[in-house]
Motif scaffolding. Sequence first.
Motif, PDB file in Angstrom:
ATOM      1  N   GLY A  36     -22.665  43.140  21.044  1.00  0.00           N
ATOM      2  CA  GLY A  36     -23.963  43.083  21.705  1.00  0.00           C
ATOM      3  C   GLY A  36     -25.078  43.073  20.686  1.00  0.00           C
ATOM      4  O   GLY A  36     -25.069  43.864  19.735  1.00  0.00           O
ATOM      5  N   MET A  37     -26.020  42.167  20.873  1.00  0.00           N
ATOM      6  CA  MET A  37     -27.169  42.067  19.979  1.00  0.00           C
ATOM      7  C   MET A  37     -28.441  42.204  20.804  1.00  0.00           C
ATOM      8  O   MET A  37     -28.480  41.814  21.978  1.00  0.00           O
ATOM      9  N   PRO A  38     -29.522  42.752  20.219  1.00  0.00           N
ATOM     10  CA  PRO A  38     -30.765  42.945  20.986  1.00  0.00           C
ATOM     11  C   PRO A  38     -31.358  41.619  21.447  1.00  0.00           C
ATOM     12  O   PRO A  38     -31.342  40.628  20.712  1.00  0.00           O
ATOM     13  N   HIS A  39     -31.839  41.613  22.696  1.00  0.00           N
ATOM     14  CA  HIS A  39     -32.418  40.398  23.257  1.00  0.00           C
ATOM     15  C   HIS A  39     -33.692  40.770  23.995  1.00  0.00           C
ATOM     16  O   HIS A  39     -33.699  41.717  24.787  1.00  0.00           O
ATOM     17  N   PRO A  40     -34.805  40.055  23.775  1.00  0.00           N
ATOM     18  CA  PRO A  40     -36.091  40.439  24.370  1.00  0.00           C
ATOM     19  C   PRO A  40     -36.135  40.320  25.889  1.00  0.00           C
ATOM     20  O   PRO A  40     -36.922  41.010  26.540  1.00  0.00           O
ATOM     21  N   ASP A  41     -35.295  39.483  26.463  1.00  0.00           N
ATOM     22  CA  ASP A  41     -35.312  39.280  27.911  1.00  0.00           C
ATOM     23  C   ASP A  41     -34.194  40.056  28.605  1.00  0.00           C
ATOM     24  O   ASP A  41     -34.413  40.730  29.609  1.00  0.00           O
ATOM     25  N   PHE A  42     -32.969  39.978  28.052  1.00  0.00           N
ATOM     26  CA  PHE A  42     -31.814  40.570  28.713  1.00  0.00           C
ATOM     27  C   PHE A  42     -31.494  41.986  28.230  1.00  0.00           C
ATOM     28  O   PHE A  42     -30.604  42.627  28.762  1.00  0.00           O
ATOM     29  N   GLY A  43     -32.229  42.470  27.232  1.00  0.00           N
ATOM     30  CA  GLY A  43     -31.917  43.781  26.663  1.00  0.00           C
ATOM     31  C   GLY A  43     -30.858  43.651  25.589  1.00  0.00           C
ATOM     32  O   GLY A  43     -31.049  44.052  24.446  1.00  0.00           O
ATOM     33  N   GLU A  44     -29.725  43.071  25.963  1.00  0.00           N
ATOM     34  CA  GLU A  44     -28.662  42.757  25.028  1.00  0.00           C
ATOM     35  C   GLU A  44     -28.044  41.421  25.442  1.00  0.00           C
ATOM     36  O   GLU A  44     -28.095  41.026  26.601  1.00  0.00           O
ATOM     37  N   ALA A  45     -27.437  40.740  24.492  1.00  0.00           N
ATOM     38  CA  ALA A  45     -26.682  39.522  24.777  1.00  0.00           C
ATOM     39  C   ALA A  45     -25.519  39.471  23.805  1.00  0.00           C
ATOM     40  O   ALA A  45     -25.543  40.099  22.742  1.00  0.00           O
ATOM     41  N   GLY A  46     -24.496  38.722  24.187  1.00  0.00           N
ATOM     42  CA  GLY A  46     -23.284  38.685  23.380  1.00  0.00           C
ATOM     43  C   GLY A  46     -23.307  37.655  22.265  1.00  0.00           C
ATOM     44  O   GLY A  46     -23.820  36.543  22.429  1.00  0.00           O
ATOM     45  N   LEU A  47     -22.757  38.051  21.129  1.00  0.00           N
ATOM     46  CA  LEU A  47     -22.501  37.145  20.010  1.00  0.00           C
ATOM     47  C   LEU A  47     -20.993  37.184  19.762  1.00  0.00           C
ATOM     48  O   LEU A  47     -20.426  38.260  19.564  1.00  0.00           O
ATOM     49  N   ALA A  48     -20.345  36.020  19.802  1.00  0.00           N
ATOM     50  CA  ALA A  48     -18.903  35.951  19.557  1.00  0.00           C
ATOM     51  C   ALA A  48     -18.653  35.520  18.112  1.00  0.00           C
ATOM     52  O   ALA A  48     -19.164  34.488  17.669  1.00  0.00           O
ATOM     53  N   VAL A  49     -17.893  36.329  17.396  1.00  0.00           N
ATOM     54  CA  VAL A  49     -17.508  36.013  16.029  1.00  0.00           C
ATOM     55  C   VAL A  49     -16.025  35.625  16.071  1.00  0.00           C
ATOM     56  O   VAL A  49     -15.181  36.423  16.487  1.00  0.00           O
TER      57      VAL A  49
END
Length: 512
Positions: free
Chosen positions: A433-446
Amino acid sequence: MPGNLFALFQSRFPADRSRPFIIVPDAVTYSYADLEARSAQFAHVLVASGVTPGDRVAVQVEKSPEAIFVYMACLRTGAVLLPLNTAYQPEELEFFLSDAAPAAVICQPARAAQLQAIVDKTGIKARLLTLGADNSGTLVDEAAGQSTDFTTIERTGGEVASILYSSGTTGRPKGAMMSHDNLAANAQTLHKLWGWQPDDVLLHALPIFHTHGLFVATNCVLLNGSPMIFCAKFDAEQVLDLLPQASVFMGVPTFYTRLLTSPRLNPDTCRHMRLFISGSAPLLSETFNDFAARTGHTILERYGMTEGGMFTSNPLVGARKAGTVGPALPDMQVRITDEAGNTLPQGEVGGIEVKGPNVFIGYWNMPEKTKAEFTADGFFKTGDVGVIDSDGYVAIVGRAKDLIISGGYNVYPKEVEDAIDRMDGVVESAVIGMPHPDFGEAGLAVIVAEKGRDLSAGAMLADLKGRLANYKVPKQMVFVPELPRNAMGKVQKNVLRESYAEMWKASLEKAS
């Protein structure tokens, strides 16, 4: 207190049943008399379909007044409501239906063939009914000829009223069983704590397959016998249009960040409002402070989860502290413990455990998991990490097991990782989970690809959107030779968050 939750609600309906219950903007208004009549007709259809007390009724439909009437019909027949996110894809639905084995499945007309195929594949012998957001479908057709009277079936308070699935950290979703008493206790506490008034009107823009919109918001309205303005979905401009007609608004943090982007948000727009409530994900202090500055209203933040509704709340009268979710509800016990289960002193960070009449009675078909999640003295281990200050206010400082909360919805990385790892050419993946200004958090897949394979992030994301609810799909993918691990071989997700922080920030700035 009546055992059946519907009987409790009905005892609080207005004496004049012609008073409004659901107001659909620019469309139609349903009264409390309509609620009783339509829920009775739907109840007759369920009984005729073979639904008996204790049977599950799976519901995956768009938000509509009729969907609320289905909820009431399930209560009245003694059935167990199984609300399902409309974004769930066939692979997800197959698990839910095979696990819960419902006696009836209610879905959107456009998905009837898809759901019938899943019913046939799982062999659950469920009757399929359809319900469209435009009041169409076989459920409505069959209800038309039914009586508008129905004798609500008696239930004990300890019997199950609903099963709500939340994704498991191991990839297997868990069905939290909520009893009639669980739901009644939480609704009554919140109704009193938040000072509901006879003339209150709720502006309802939340989904109704989720605890927040279905049980917290709707149940408070039913207990108060008051109206709610029923929006099909959240739209900031529509909400701003409707605020002058309402007094209470409940939202997730994303709602508030989007409202703050409009120049129309000001004290005049909010002049009729009594209370703004936020939950389902942490509210940033910045959002809390900006909203107060722009409107003159202080958002009331609270904390809860699928397994019990609400556990804490900032006070109606008194200090509402930014960054906290308030003290424990009057009938709740909340404590902070270390990894060994010892209660920690005030001010120390640890696992949040809760106990109270609204905490769920267990996970469907998972007795061992249920046992593992409760302590010997009856506290539920939430999996969240927090701290309690000297005033008794709880602050959520982290989440165990890397849970991501995106737009108010829980996303368990393991489930997403499993879907990615099954793709051709993938060795393994880690979702953070990474910080997102709209959703609060959003996923980053590595992702680690097979040697020599050139994978396309765009194609993989498109594939995931066909198999997972959209809110679970990562916003970005990156490819690496290997994932960082500690000495025990565990993937170091904290290292990944640090490694991609600048890339993530740069991509957000570019997108804006």
